[in-house]
Design a protein around this motif. Structure first.
Motif, PDB file in Angstrom:
ATOM      1  N   UNK A  41      -1.659  -1.834   9.860  1.00 18.38           N
ATOM      2  CA  UNK A  41      -2.540  -2.629   9.007  1.00 18.38           C
ATOM      3  C   UNK A  41      -2.765  -4.012   9.619  1.00 18.38           C
ATOM      4  N   UNK A  42      -3.806  -4.686   9.137  1.00 16.51           N
ATOM      5  CA  UNK A  42      -4.173  -6.015   9.629  1.00 16.51           C
ATOM      6  C   UNK A  42      -4.436  -6.905   8.426  1.00 16.51           C
ATOM      7  N   UNK A  43      -3.830  -8.079   8.424  1.00  8.88           N
ATOM      8  CA  UNK A  43      -4.055  -9.015   7.322  1.00  8.88           C
ATOM      9  C   UNK A  43      -5.271  -9.875   7.634  1.00  8.88           C
ATOM     10  N   UNK A  44      -6.299  -9.703   6.826  1.00 13.91           N
ATOM     11  CA  UNK A  44      -7.543 -10.457   6.978  1.00 13.91           C
ATOM     12  C   UNK A  44      -7.443 -11.727   6.148  1.00 13.91           C
ATOM     13  N   UNK A  45      -7.491 -12.861   6.831  1.00 15.05           N
ATOM     14  CA  UNK A  45      -7.338 -14.142   6.146  1.00 15.05           C
ATOM     15  C   UNK A  45      -8.603 -14.487   5.378  1.00 15.05           C
ATOM     16  N   UNK A  46      -8.441 -15.309   4.355  1.00 17.67           N
ATOM     17  CA  UNK A  46      -9.565 -15.689   3.519  1.00 17.67           C
ATOM     18  C   UNK A  46     -10.327 -16.841   4.142  1.00 17.67           C
ATOM     19  N   UNK A  47     -11.450 -17.214   3.529  1.00 19.46           N
ATOM     20  CA  UNK A  47     -12.320 -18.241   4.084  1.00 19.46           C
ATOM     21  C   UNK A  47     -11.683 -19.613   4.010  1.00 19.46           C
ATOM     22  N   UNK A 160     -23.254  -5.074  15.968  1.00 19.97           N
ATOM     23  CA  UNK A 160     -22.082  -5.860  15.601  1.00 19.97           C
ATOM     24  C   UNK A 160     -21.937  -5.903  14.085  1.00 19.97           C
ATOM     25  N   UNK A 161     -20.698  -5.849  13.632  1.00 23.16           N
ATOM     26  CA  UNK A 161     -20.375  -5.956  12.206  1.00 23.16           C
ATOM     27  C   UNK A 161     -19.251  -6.965  12.065  1.00 23.16           C
ATOM     28  N   UNK A 162     -19.461  -7.969  11.219  1.00 28.12           N
ATOM     29  CA  UNK A 162     -18.451  -8.999  10.993  1.00 28.12           C
ATOM     30  C   UNK A 162     -17.807  -8.773   9.630  1.00 28.12           C
ATOM     31  N   UNK A 163     -16.487  -8.651   9.629  1.00 32.75           N
ATOM     32  CA  UNK A 163     -15.722  -8.389   8.404  1.00 32.75           C
ATOM     33  C   UNK A 163     -15.000  -9.656   7.981  1.00 32.75           C
ATOM     34  N   UNK A 164     -15.165 -10.047   6.721  1.00 31.45           N
ATOM     35  CA  UNK A 164     -14.516 -11.249   6.192  1.00 31.45           C
ATOM     36  C   UNK A 164     -13.951 -10.968   4.803  1.00 31.45           C
ATOM     37  N   UNK A 165     -12.969 -11.758   4.430  1.00 30.31           N
ATOM     38  CA  UNK A 165     -12.401 -11.720   3.082  1.00 30.31           C
ATOM     39  C   UNK A 165     -12.915 -12.931   2.325  1.00 30.31           C
ATOM     40  N   UNK A 166     -13.444 -12.700   1.133  1.00 30.19           N
ATOM     41  CA  UNK A 166     -14.094 -13.780   0.392  1.00 30.19           C
ATOM     42  C   UNK A 166     -13.223 -14.376  -0.699  1.00 30.19           C
ATOM     43  N   UNK A 167     -12.118 -13.732  -1.061  1.00 29.48           N
ATOM     44  CA  UNK A 167     -11.365 -14.180  -2.235  1.00 29.48           C
ATOM     45  C   UNK A 167      -9.933 -14.572  -1.914  1.00 29.48           C
ATOM     46  N   UNK A 168      -9.241 -13.734  -1.180  1.00 25.93           N
ATOM     47  CA  UNK A 168      -7.823 -13.980  -0.903  1.00 25.93           C
ATOM     48  C   UNK A 168      -7.450 -13.238   0.367  1.00 25.93           C
ATOM     49  N   UNK A 169      -6.294 -13.562   0.911  1.00 24.94           N
ATOM     50  CA  UNK A 169      -5.801 -12.809   2.060  1.00 24.94           C
ATOM     51  C   UNK A 169      -5.654 -11.339   1.653  1.00 24.94           C
ATOM     52  N   UNK A 170      -6.169 -10.470   2.490  1.00 26.51           N
ATOM     53  CA  UNK A 170      -6.227  -9.049   2.158  1.00 26.51           C
ATOM     54  C   UNK A 170      -5.690  -8.223   3.314  1.00 26.51           C
ATOM     55  N   UNK A 171      -4.825  -7.270   2.988  1.00 20.52           N
ATOM     56  CA  UNK A 171      -4.306  -6.347   3.990  1.00 20.52           C
ATOM     57  C   UNK A 171      -5.261  -5.159   4.078  1.00 20.52           C
ATOM     58  N   UNK A 172      -5.845  -4.963   5.253  1.00 21.29           N
ATOM     59  CA  UNK A 172      -6.800  -3.880   5.465  1.00 21.29           C
ATOM     60  C   UNK A 172      -6.164  -2.860   6.402  1.00 21.29           C
ATOM     61  N   UNK A 173      -6.114  -1.611   5.956  1.00 22.52           N
ATOM     62  CA  UNK A 173      -5.507  -0.557   6.763  1.00 22.52           C
ATOM     63  C   UNK A 173      -6.447  -0.006   7.828  1.00 22.52           C
ATOM     64  N   UNK A 174      -7.710   0.178   7.459  1.00 16.86           N
ATOM     65  CA  UNK A 174      -8.643   0.837   8.369  1.00 16.86           C
ATOM     66  C   UNK A 174     -10.071   0.542   7.932  1.00 16.86           C
ATOM     67  N   UNK A 175     -10.973   0.525   8.891  1.00 20.15           N
ATOM     68  CA  UNK A 175     -12.406   0.453   8.611  1.00 20.15           C
ATOM     69  C   UNK A 175     -13.085   1.503   9.475  1.00 20.15           C
ATOM     70  N   UNK A 176     -14.016   2.247   8.878  1.00 19.61           N
ATOM     71  CA  UNK A 176     -14.696   3.331   9.569  1.00 19.61           C
ATOM     72  C   UNK A 176     -16.198   3.174   9.358  1.00 19.61           C
ATOM     73  N   UNK A 177     -16.934   3.301  10.442  1.00 18.26           N
ATOM     74  CA  UNK A 177     -18.389   3.216  10.402  1.00 18.26           C
ATOM     75  C   UNK A 177     -18.956   4.629  10.576  1.00 18.26           C
ATOM     76  N   UNK A 178     -19.833   5.029   9.668  1.00 19.38           N
ATOM     77  CA  UNK A 178     -20.410   6.363   9.675  1.00 19.38           C
ATOM     78  C   UNK A 178     -21.910   6.251   9.948  1.00 19.38           C
ATOM     79  N   UNK A 179     -22.359   7.013  10.936  1.00 24.84           N
ATOM     80  CA  UNK A 179     -23.771   6.996  11.283  1.00 24.84           C
ATOM     81  C   UNK A 179     -24.395   8.366  11.170  1.00 24.84           C
ATOM     82  N   UNK A 180     -25.686   8.382  10.877  1.00 26.61           N
ATOM     83  CA  UNK A 180     -26.454   9.629  10.822  1.00 26.61           C
ATOM     84  C   UNK A 180     -27.202   9.808  12.137  1.00 26.61           C
ATOM     85  N   UNK A 181     -27.112  10.967  12.684  1.00 27.92           N
ATOM     86  CA  UNK A 181     -27.819  11.241  13.942  1.00 27.92           C
ATOM     87  C   UNK A 181     -29.318  11.271  13.693  1.00 27.92           C
TER      88      UNK A 181
END
Length: 684
Positions: A41-47, A160-181
């Protein structure tokens, strides 16, 4: 010949008990849940003070390649359609709103911004009580989609995709991007309906004070270490309930160790003790942070509870048939399979208690064969198992006290056996012919065989009592103290984060061990509803989603409830019969033992359920004691000459109905994925 046939029947019934336990375990493991889970997991810090200072992780997406029919490599052009995220924890107070934002941008520049149409957000509540928020609360360790764009964006253009936390420090386990052919690399190209996981890499991450940019990017790569097509299907096969999510949060902090964030508020399991959480963590260590990994040891414990519960019934009733009936009732009750598949320490505590009860009853029924340690092994197992049950949930101290009373009754029976054998030896010594006068000096030097037997009997039973008392007492009391400290060690950092200030801890390992024990009486989980133990169905169903709740609402087998009620009636009839008995013989004493011991367990379980925290385990334990009475009733009435045939027919009909309802509810009680429309049609 008749004795040989009886032994064969007993042996067959015992083998069937083992078969039922094995089948129950195999079925439970098959429907336990998916092996797919998240990695690190990765801890995403807040703004910070503004959007420009917001810590973020930037991902770079690319179109994959594949081998075509001609054997050549070709690019698969994708349009980004879905962004899924798996959240591990929100480090804020319970009930607070939390927001994550993913911005789809064309440039990797830190100043690049996305229009409102390319901003995907996920808003949820951090374990808000029922009815206090409109935001979802079931996102922790479950896949959640960050918005749903209608057309999506070309991966080659918006890379490019930028991921941010808007409220509080958040532990994020995984992010997956799904595309349609799509058919070609054009914004107007038609989609083919084929979906792929978009290849992604961490382009940059905001470094901590002590990190370089490269180190931060490497640490953020944990967000992409377990890429697979996520599933949002309802049912617990792919999803965690809130109670399971709390255990997962505790386990995640075990893996994190001494890392912590300033101002973070840590949630975790505060009711169950250290041993249960350690075993759950061990399961995830073997099988990964997946539903199967979390639930493996609870299901193993459920099968063990079936086996030792049946063996206890078999011994206390002296009937293999009763043990087999209990095993069948346990296996087909529905709730036992559902609760065994719940990733909490619930079934682990019940298993250790039933193991302690069964081993202690062996001593109560048979005593010790010899005054040596080998004969005291069942008491050693009983004491340690009782200690382990207490370390799973502190309130088990009340039922385990009942096991200690059973041990005391066993000591009393052993003292009575001592008196009996001592009287026989004394009678033999008194009946011995007196020695001739010239041999009186030799008699003073050496005791006669009869008198030596008196001394040996007294010495043997004195040794048996001492060894039994020391073995059981030390294994129970000292075992609970020593293992409480040992099992608290792996949970030191999570407990410090939950109960103290990780920057300057003010509580030592002894205090943490005490907190783990006291949680069964005073612990309060962030996700726990404001209800008592009798709200068993709500405790199981609570995950924030109505469809998931409906699946869990089908786990009660009404035929098993009728069997439990019949068992209670049978127990009351036996007690009334004993009260009215004026002359007591061997039959009445046997009836008292096989009625009083389970009845005492039933009363203690109900008393404990009235005040213990998350006491669904003690409600289930009371139910199991009722099954013991029902099994005893079936065994007794089907063995009678006058009513045996009719009762056997009724028993087979009852087992048929029990199995039919079990099969009918099987898909629902195991939480296998079903269409939401079908669930709504059945349960409204």
């Amino acid at each position: 010949m008749a004795n040989s046939n009886n032994r064969k029947k007993r042996s067959l019934a015992l083998r069937l008990i083992y078969v039922v336990a094995l089948v129950f375990l195999c079925v439970g493991l098959c429907v336990l849940g998916t092996f797919r889970g998240t990695g690190s997991a990765f801890e995403l810090k807040t703004q910070g003070t503004g959007d420009a200072e917001t810590p973020s992780v930037v991902f770079r997406l690319s179109n994959p390649t594949r081998t075509n029919e001609e054997g050549n490599q070709e690019t698969v052009y994708l349009r980004l359609r879905h962004v899924y995220v798996n959240v591990g924890a929100a480090y804020t107070e319970a009930g607070e709103a939390v927001t994550l934002r993913a911005e789809v941008i064309a440039s990797s520049s830190s100043s690049a911004s996305a229009s409102s149409g390319r901003r995907l957000e996920l808003s949820f509540s951090n374990f808000a009580p029922e009815g206090e928020t409109d935001l979802p609360t079931d996102v922790f360790y479950n896949w959640a989609e960050m918005g749903a764009p209608e057309t999506g964006w070309l991966v080659s253009t918006y890379s490019y995709v930028r991921l941010t936390a808007r409220s509080c420090n958040t532990l994020v386990n995984e992010i997956v991007f799904i595309g349609e052919r799509i058919e070609s690399n054009s914004s107007s190209a038609e989609g083919t309906g084929e979906f792929y996981v978009v290849p992604a890499e961490v382009y940059s991450a905001t470094p901590l004070v002590t990190e370089t940019a490269e180190q931060a990017a490497e640490r953020a790569s944990a967000l992409l270490d377990s890429q697979y097509m996520p599933s949002e299907a309802p049912g617990h096969f792919n999803r965690f309930s809130e109670s399971e999510a709390l255990s997962m949060m505790t386990i995640a902090e075990m893996y994190a160790g001494n890392t912590y964030g300033e101002g973070n508020v840590y949630q975790g399991e505060r009711v169950y003790g250290s041993l249960g959480e350690d075993l759950l963590a061990f399961g995830t260590l073997i099988f990964g942070m997946s539903p199967f990994g979390l639930r493996f040891f609870p299901m193993l414990a459920a099968a063990g509870a079936l086996l030792f519960g049946a063996l206890f019934v078999r011994r206390v009733t002296k009937s293999d048939r009763a043990g087999l009936v209990f095993a069948v009732l346990f296996a087909l009750a529905g709730a036992t399979l559902a609760l065994g598949g719940l990733g909490t320490p619930l079934m682990i505590g019940i298993f250790f208690f039933l193991l302690s009860l069964d081993m202690c009853h062996r001593f109560y029924a048979n005593g010790m064969k010899k005054a040596d340690f080998a004969s005291a092994v069942p008491l050693l197992i009983s004491g340690l198992s009782g200690a382990f049950a207490i370390l799973v949930h502190g309130a088990f101290i009340v039922p385990v006290a009942g096991v200690a009373l059973l041990f005391g009754a066993g000591i009393v029976r052993q003292l009575r056996a001592r008196r009996y054998h001592l009287d026989l030896a004394i009678a033999e010594a008194e009946a011995e012919q007196p020695a001739p006068a010239p041999a009186r000096e030799a008699e003073q030097a050496e005791l006669s065989p009869a008198k030596r037997k008196v001394a040996d009997v007294a010495r043997e039973y004195r040794g048996k009592t001492a060894i039994a008392s020391v073995t059981f007492g030390c294994s129970l009391v000292l075992g609970a103290i020593v293992f409480a400290l040992l099992f608290a060690l792996p949970l030191y950092y999570p407990y410090v984060k939950m109960y103290s200030d990780p920057a300057a801890p003010t509580i030592n390992i002894f205090g943490l061990a005490w907190r783990a024990f006291a949680g069964g009486f005073a612990g309060v989980n962030a996700a726990a509803p404001a209800s008592n133990a009798w709200n068993i169905f709500y405790v199981l169903a609570r995950d924030g989603g109505s469809s998931f709740s409906a699946v869990w609402g089908a786990f009660v087998n009404p035929v098993a409830i009728l069997a439990a009620v019949a068992g209670l009636v049978f127990a009351v009839m036996n007690l009334v019969r004993l009260v009215r008995t004026k002359e007591w013989g061997k039959t009445e004493r046997s009836l008292l033992r096989r009625t009083a011991i389970p009845f005492a367990g039933l009363v203690l379980a109900l008393i404990t359920a009235a005040f213990a925290k998350d006491a669904v385990g003690f409600v289930l334990l009371a139910w199991l004691f009722l099954f013991m009475f029902a099994a005893n009733a079936v065994s007794e009435y089907t063995s009678r000459e006058d009513t045996g045939k009719a009762c056997r027919v009724a028993a087979w009909v009852g087992f048929g109905l029990l199995a039919a309802v079990f099969v009918l509810y099987f898909v629902f009680l195991t939480g296998l994925p079903l269409p939401a429309g079908l669930i709504t049609a059945i349960f409204g």
